[in-house]
Design an enzyme around this catalytic site. Structure first.
Site, PDB file in Angstrom:
ATOM      1  N   GLY A  16       0.822  -1.213   0.000  1.00  0.00           N
ATOM      2  CA  GLY A  16       0.000   0.000   0.000  1.00  0.00           C
ATOM      3  C   GLY A  16       0.853   1.259   0.000  1.00  0.00           C
ATOM      4  N   TYR A  55      -5.107 -17.797   5.723  1.00  0.00           N
ATOM      5  CA  TYR A  55      -4.884 -16.520   5.017  1.00  0.00           C
ATOM      6  C   TYR A  55      -5.478 -16.581   3.620  1.00  0.00           C
ATOM      7  N   ALA A  56      -5.105 -17.618   2.859  1.00  0.00           N
ATOM      8  CA  ALA A  56      -5.560 -17.706   1.467  1.00  0.00           C
ATOM      9  C   ALA A  56      -7.086 -17.830   1.409  1.00  0.00           C
ATOM     10  N   GLY A  64       0.803 -27.419   5.744  1.00  0.00           N
ATOM     11  CA  GLY A  64       0.002 -27.136   4.541  1.00  0.00           C
ATOM     12  C   GLY A  64       0.733 -26.274   3.516  1.00  0.00           C
ATOM     13  N   LYS A  68      -8.661 -14.458   1.858  1.00  0.00           N
ATOM     14  CA  LYS A  68      -8.539 -13.631   0.655  1.00  0.00           C
ATOM     15  C   LYS A  68      -9.488 -14.107  -0.448  1.00  0.00           C
ATOM     16  N   ASP A  93     -10.289   1.385  11.221  1.00  0.00           N
ATOM     17  CA  ASP A  93     -10.449  -0.048  10.933  1.00  0.00           C
ATOM     18  C   ASP A  93     -11.440  -0.195   9.775  1.00  0.00           C
ATOM     19  N   THR A 145      -4.530 -12.111  -4.257  1.00  0.00           N
ATOM     20  CA  THR A 145      -3.255 -12.828  -4.262  1.00  0.00           C
ATOM     21  C   THR A 145      -3.333 -14.114  -5.081  1.00  0.00           C
ATOM     22  N   ASP A 146      -2.172 -14.547  -5.574  1.00  0.00           N
ATOM     23  CA  ASP A 146      -2.130 -15.829  -6.293  1.00  0.00           C
ATOM     24  C   ASP A 146      -2.400 -17.015  -5.368  1.00  0.00           C
ATOM     25  N   GLU A 147      -2.345 -16.781  -4.046  1.00  0.00           N
ATOM     26  CA  GLU A 147      -2.567 -17.900  -3.107  1.00  0.00           C
ATOM     27  C   GLU A 147      -3.997 -18.418  -3.153  1.00  0.00           C
ATOM     28  N   PRO A 176      16.165 -19.424   8.485  1.00  0.00           N
ATOM     29  CA  PRO A 176      15.338 -20.619   8.678  1.00  0.00           C
ATOM     30  C   PRO A 176      14.530 -20.981   7.425  1.00  0.00           C
ATOM     31  N   ARG A 202       6.346 -25.388   7.206  1.00  0.00           N
ATOM     32  CA  ARG A 202       5.059 -24.725   7.474  1.00  0.00           C
ATOM     33  C   ARG A 202       3.949 -25.747   7.209  1.00  0.00           C
ATOM     34  N   LYS A 206       8.337 -11.661   6.485  1.00  0.00           N
ATOM     35  CA  LYS A 206       8.255 -12.340   5.196  1.00  0.00           C
ATOM     36  C   LYS A 206       9.643 -12.841   4.814  1.00  0.00           C
TER      37      LYS A 206
HETATM   38  P1  NAD Z   1       1.078  -5.636   5.121  1.00  0.00           P
HETATM   39  O1  NAD Z   1       0.815  -6.631   6.198  1.00  0.00           O
HETATM   40  O2  NAD Z   1       2.457  -5.102   4.946  1.00  0.00           O
HETATM   41  O3  NAD Z   1       0.105  -4.387   5.293  1.00  0.00           O
HETATM   42  C1  NAD Z   1      -1.241  -4.515   5.623  1.00  0.00           C
HETATM   43  C2  NAD Z   1      -1.750  -3.157   6.080  1.00  0.00           C
HETATM   44  O4  NAD Z   1      -3.146  -3.275   6.360  1.00  0.00           O
HETATM   45  C3  NAD Z   1      -1.073  -2.648   7.362  1.00  0.00           C
HETATM   46  O5  NAD Z   1      -0.716  -1.296   7.206  1.00  0.00           O
HETATM   47  C4  NAD Z   1      -2.162  -2.806   8.419  1.00  0.00           C
HETATM   48  O6  NAD Z   1      -2.067  -1.862   9.478  1.00  0.00           O
HETATM   49  C5  NAD Z   1      -3.426  -2.616   7.596  1.00  0.00           C
HETATM   50  N1  NAD Z   1      -4.603  -3.264   8.186  1.00  0.00           N
HETATM   51  C6  NAD Z   1      -4.715  -4.532   8.647  1.00  0.00           C
HETATM   52  N2  NAD Z   1      -5.947  -4.751   9.135  1.00  0.00           N
HETATM   53  C7  NAD Z   1      -6.641  -3.586   8.959  1.00  0.00           C
HETATM   54  C8  NAD Z   1      -7.972  -3.191   9.237  1.00  0.00           C
HETATM   55  N3  NAD Z   1      -8.846  -4.032   9.813  1.00  0.00           N
HETATM   56  N4  NAD Z   1      -8.354  -1.935   8.905  1.00  0.00           N
HETATM   57  C9  NAD Z   1      -7.466  -1.074   8.320  1.00  0.00           C
HETATM   58  N5  NAD Z   1      -6.196  -1.388   8.059  1.00  0.00           N
HETATM   59  C10 NAD Z   1      -5.786  -2.636   8.363  1.00  0.00           C
HETATM   60  O7  NAD Z   1       0.563  -6.323   3.784  1.00  0.00           O
HETATM   61  P2  NAD Z   1       1.131  -6.247   2.294  1.00  0.00           P
HETATM   62  O8  NAD Z   1       2.150  -7.297   2.128  1.00  0.00           O
HETATM   63  O9  NAD Z   1       1.420  -4.853   1.956  1.00  0.00           O
HETATM   64  O10 NAD Z   1      -0.165  -6.724   1.501  1.00  0.00           O
HETATM   65  C11 NAD Z   1      -1.149  -5.770   1.112  1.00  0.00           C
HETATM   66  C12 NAD Z   1      -2.263  -6.485   0.392  1.00  0.00           C
HETATM   67  O11 NAD Z   1      -1.743  -7.158  -0.741  1.00  0.00           O
HETATM   68  C13 NAD Z   1      -2.960  -7.554   1.239  1.00  0.00           C
HETATM   69  O12 NAD Z   1      -4.324  -7.518   0.925  1.00  0.00           O
HETATM   70  C14 NAD Z   1      -2.330  -8.852   0.756  1.00  0.00           C
HETATM   71  O13 NAD Z   1      -3.228  -9.917   0.915  1.00  0.00           O
HETATM   72  C15 NAD Z   1      -2.094  -8.542  -0.696  1.00  0.00           C
HETATM   73  N6  NAD Z   1      -0.991  -9.234  -1.346  1.00  0.00           N
HETATM   74  C16 NAD Z   1       0.248  -9.261  -0.765  1.00  0.00           C
HETATM   75  C17 NAD Z   1       1.306  -9.865  -1.454  1.00  0.00           C
HETATM   76  C18 NAD Z   1       2.696  -9.883  -0.874  1.00  0.00           C
HETATM   77  O14 NAD Z   1       3.572 -10.540  -1.462  1.00  0.00           O
HETATM   78  N7  NAD Z   1       2.975  -9.202   0.216  1.00  0.00           N
HETATM   79  C19 NAD Z   1       1.095 -10.455  -2.713  1.00  0.00           C
HETATM   80  C20 NAD Z   1      -0.195 -10.407  -3.259  1.00  0.00           C
HETATM   81  C21 NAD Z   1      -1.219  -9.786  -2.576  1.00  0.00           C
HETATM   82  O1  DAU Z   2       1.963 -15.323  -3.176  1.00  0.00           O
HETATM   83  C1  DAU Z   2       1.497 -14.096  -2.664  1.00  0.00           C
HETATM   84  C2  DAU Z   2       1.631 -14.116  -1.171  1.00  0.00           C
HETATM   85  O2  DAU Z   2       3.029 -14.040  -0.907  1.00  0.00           O
HETATM   86  C3  DAU Z   2       0.894 -12.993  -0.457  1.00  0.00           C
HETATM   87  O3  DAU Z   2      -0.485 -13.142  -0.685  1.00  0.00           O
HETATM   88  C4  DAU Z   2       1.194 -13.013   1.036  1.00  0.00           C
HETATM   89  O4  DAU Z   2       0.600 -11.899   1.664  1.00  0.00           O
HETATM   90  C5  DAU Z   2       2.681 -12.956   1.232  1.00  0.00           C
HETATM   91  O5  DAU Z   2       2.994 -13.082   2.608  1.00  0.00           O
HETATM   92  C6  DAU Z   2       3.375 -14.072   0.447  1.00  0.00           C
HETATM   93  O6  DAU Z   2       3.069 -15.370   0.998  1.00  0.00           O
HETATM   94  P1  DAU Z   2       4.186 -16.514   1.124  1.00  0.00           P
HETATM   95  O7  DAU Z   2       3.759 -17.434   2.190  1.00  0.00           O
HETATM   96  O8  DAU Z   2       4.539 -17.080  -0.195  1.00  0.00           O
HETATM   97  O9  DAU Z   2       5.419 -15.594   1.568  1.00  0.00           O
HETATM   98  P2  DAU Z   2       6.537 -15.765   2.677  1.00  0.00           P
HETATM   99  O10 DAU Z   2       7.471 -14.624   2.480  1.00  0.00           O
HETATM  100  O11 DAU Z   2       5.992 -16.009   4.029  1.00  0.00           O
HETATM  101  O12 DAU Z   2       7.269 -17.106   2.197  1.00  0.00           O
HETATM  102  C7  DAU Z   2       7.876 -17.210   0.915  1.00  0.00           C
HETATM  103  C8  DAU Z   2       8.399 -18.632   0.790  1.00  0.00           C
HETATM  104  O13 DAU Z   2       9.469 -18.813   1.734  1.00  0.00           O
HETATM  105  C9  DAU Z   2       7.371 -19.694   1.120  1.00  0.00           C
HETATM  106  O14 DAU Z   2       7.603 -20.848   0.296  1.00  0.00           O
HETATM  107  C10 DAU Z   2       7.667 -20.045   2.572  1.00  0.00           C
HETATM  108  C11 DAU Z   2       9.171 -19.863   2.651  1.00  0.00           C
HETATM  109  N1  DAU Z   2       9.659 -19.435   3.983  1.00  0.00           N
HETATM  110  C12 DAU Z   2       9.084 -18.362   4.561  1.00  0.00           C
HETATM  111  C13 DAU Z   2       9.505 -17.924   5.794  1.00  0.00           C
HETATM  112  C14 DAU Z   2       8.851 -16.726   6.460  1.00  0.00           C
HETATM  113  C15 DAU Z   2      10.713 -20.103   4.574  1.00  0.00           C
HETATM  114  O15 DAU Z   2      11.247 -21.086   4.026  1.00  0.00           O
HETATM  115  N2  DAU Z   2      11.127 -19.676   5.807  1.00  0.00           N
HETATM  116  C16 DAU Z   2      10.567 -18.625   6.443  1.00  0.00           C
HETATM  117  O16 DAU Z   2      11.004 -18.275   7.559  1.00  0.00           O
END
Ligand code: NAD
Ligand code: DAU
Length: 344
Positions: A14, A151-152, A276, A155, A60, A126-128, A206, A274, A190
């Site tokens: 964002g 989570y998925a 699942g 979404k 919120d 998300t692709d999840e 890890p 992790r 992440k």
């Molecule tokens: P993030 O966790 O960094 O940020 C989420 C934000 O939402 C935070 O600022 C938090 O304070 C706010 N928030 C949470 N609950 C709230 C509520 N009830 N009301 C108002 N604000 C609230 O997340 P991100 O990684 O920036 O992801 C943003 C969006 O993109 C999410 O919807 C996530 O599912 C989606 N997304 C993330 C990824 C990724 O790789 N990070 C990939 C695809 C989609």
């Molecule tokens: O695919 C999009 C999604 O990507 C978003 O919707 C989510 O918000 C975002 O968190 C992310 O999900 P992942 O679970 O794929 O991301 P994460 O960074 O947690 O993990 C990436 C990969 O690394 C995944 O295969 C799990 C692995 N991993 C992750 C962590 C945190 C590890 O091996 N060790 C770790 O400690």
């Protein structure tokens, strides 16, 4: 699209979207509406703090009166909803907030958009939602959703609600489903920022299971550009995948990261997986590329650029890692890392 409510705009993607839009459009005005959960961070918005086109409202998305007040006060015409609990591991520990925000919160935003007849409601998904994708296949927007983590599932539920509001009430919606984003301001829970910051400090990385899971790591700026394109040229009622079309195994991502930071492979620790854990995501991105977009960064370029940002911005992440994050880290990794050490 002139006055945009960016919900979740103090989070990772964002805040990058806010920077992107204000840099690109002189006439764009943005209100960030964010609850400031553990993942929300006003440091992410420091560069635009003095910009008269930017406002911040703490709130919120589950609170309809507060959302409605913000929309009215700032004459918002478009909602772009990034707000969500976003970390899969935390959804396994405690799904409650995930369901509240993504299901009830999305419903609340849709009700406000419908009652105030906004020009557009855009959902960041998300692709999840597609679940694990077997080798040789990639997900199209018309594929069924088969989410496998809380989570998925939260979404995917939100996506279903958004589509239902379009079909039932004619709400002008679009949805984008992004792959794994990396880049500045990503909370260090992440994988990429966790591994980068641990590597900088010489701490173990890890890695869940064998580390051969596949993700489409994309640069966050590329994702923001594609979201903007969908806001301008996307077809109402449609969903667009946004990724690179290139999957990377986690261990390969880690090797690029360690090399970029000049740190040894001996920091890699295989720990308990992790539950699942989806092995592979893969997006078919033909629909978004047909709109005229393609990513500017390869996954390798994105990883190297991200590593450099964490190396150069310790002011940003050290505060986070020295706070409540420590308790989370112990809960999530303490036993895993001790068990891995005992096996060495
Ligand atoms: P993030 O966790 O960094 O940020 C989420 C934000 O939402 C935070 O600022 C938090 O304070 C706010 N928030 C949470 N609950 C709230 C509520 N009830 N009301 C108002 N604000 C609230 O997340 P991100 O990684 O920036 O992801 C943003 C969006 O993109 C999410 O919807 C996530 O599912 C989606 N997304 C993330 C990824 C990724 O790789 N990070 C990939 C695809 C989609
Ligand atoms: O695919 C999009 C999604 O990507 C978003 O919707 C989510 O918000 C975002 O968190 C992310 O999900 P992942 O679970 O794929 O991301 P994460 O960074 O947690 O993990 C990436 C990969 O690394 C995944 O295969 C799990 C692995 N991993 C992750 C962590 C945190 C590890 O091996 N060790 C770790 O400690």
């Amino acid at each position: 699209m002139r006055n945009i409510l960016v919900t979740g705009g103090a989070g990772f993607i964002g805040s990058n979207f806010v920077h992107y839009m204000l840099a690109r459009y002189d006439d764009c005005r943005i209100v960030v509406y964010d609850k400031l959960t553990y993942a929300g961070n006003l440091d992410n918005l420091l560069p635009v703090q003095e910009d008269p086109r930017y406002r911040f409202v703490q709130g919120d998305i589950c609170n309809r009166a507060d959302v409605e007040a913000a929309v009215r006060a700032h004459e918002v015409d478009t909602i772009v909803n990034f707000a969500a609990e976003s970390h899969v591991d935390r959804s396994i520990m405690d799904p409650d907030a995930f369901i509240q925000t993504s299901v009830y919160g999305t419903y609340t935003l849709l009700e406000v958009a419908r009652s105030l007849e906004l020009e557009r409601y855009h959902q960041i998904s998300t692709d999840e939602v597609y679940g694990h994708i077997p080798a040789g296949q990639s997900s199209r927007e018309t594929d069924k959703v088969e989410p496998r983590s809380p989570y998925a599932a939260s979404k995917a539920s939100a996506d279903l609600l958004v589509n239902a509001y379009h079909v039932t009430y004619g709400l002008p919606i679009t949805i984008t489903r992004g792959s794994n984003n990396i880049g500045p301001y990503q909370y260090p829970e992440k994988a990429v920022p966790l591994f980068a910051t641990n590597a900088i400090d010489g701490l173990p990385l890890p890695v869940y299971g064998d580390g051969r899971q596949m993700r489409e790591y994309q640069y966050v700026g590329d994702h923001c550009e594609a979201i903007d394109l969908v806001l301008r040229r996307g077809v109402i009622g449609e969903t667009y995948n946004i990724g690179t079309g290139v999957e990377v195994e986690n261990l390969d991502m880690i090797e690029v990261l360690l090399d970029a930071l000049d740190r040894p492979r001996s920091l890699i620790r295989h720990v308990a997986d992790r539950p699942g854990h989806d092995r592979r995501y893969s997006l078919n991105i033909a629909k978004i590329t047909a709109l005229g977009w393609e990513p500017d960064h390869t996954p390798t370029e994105a990883i190297i650029k991200t590593a450099a940002w964490y190396r150069d911005n310790e002011w940003w992440w050290r505060k986070i890692k020295s706070g409540d994050f420590r308790q989370y880290y112990e809960t999530q990794y303490g036993e895993r890392l001790r068990a891995a050490a005992a096996q060495q």
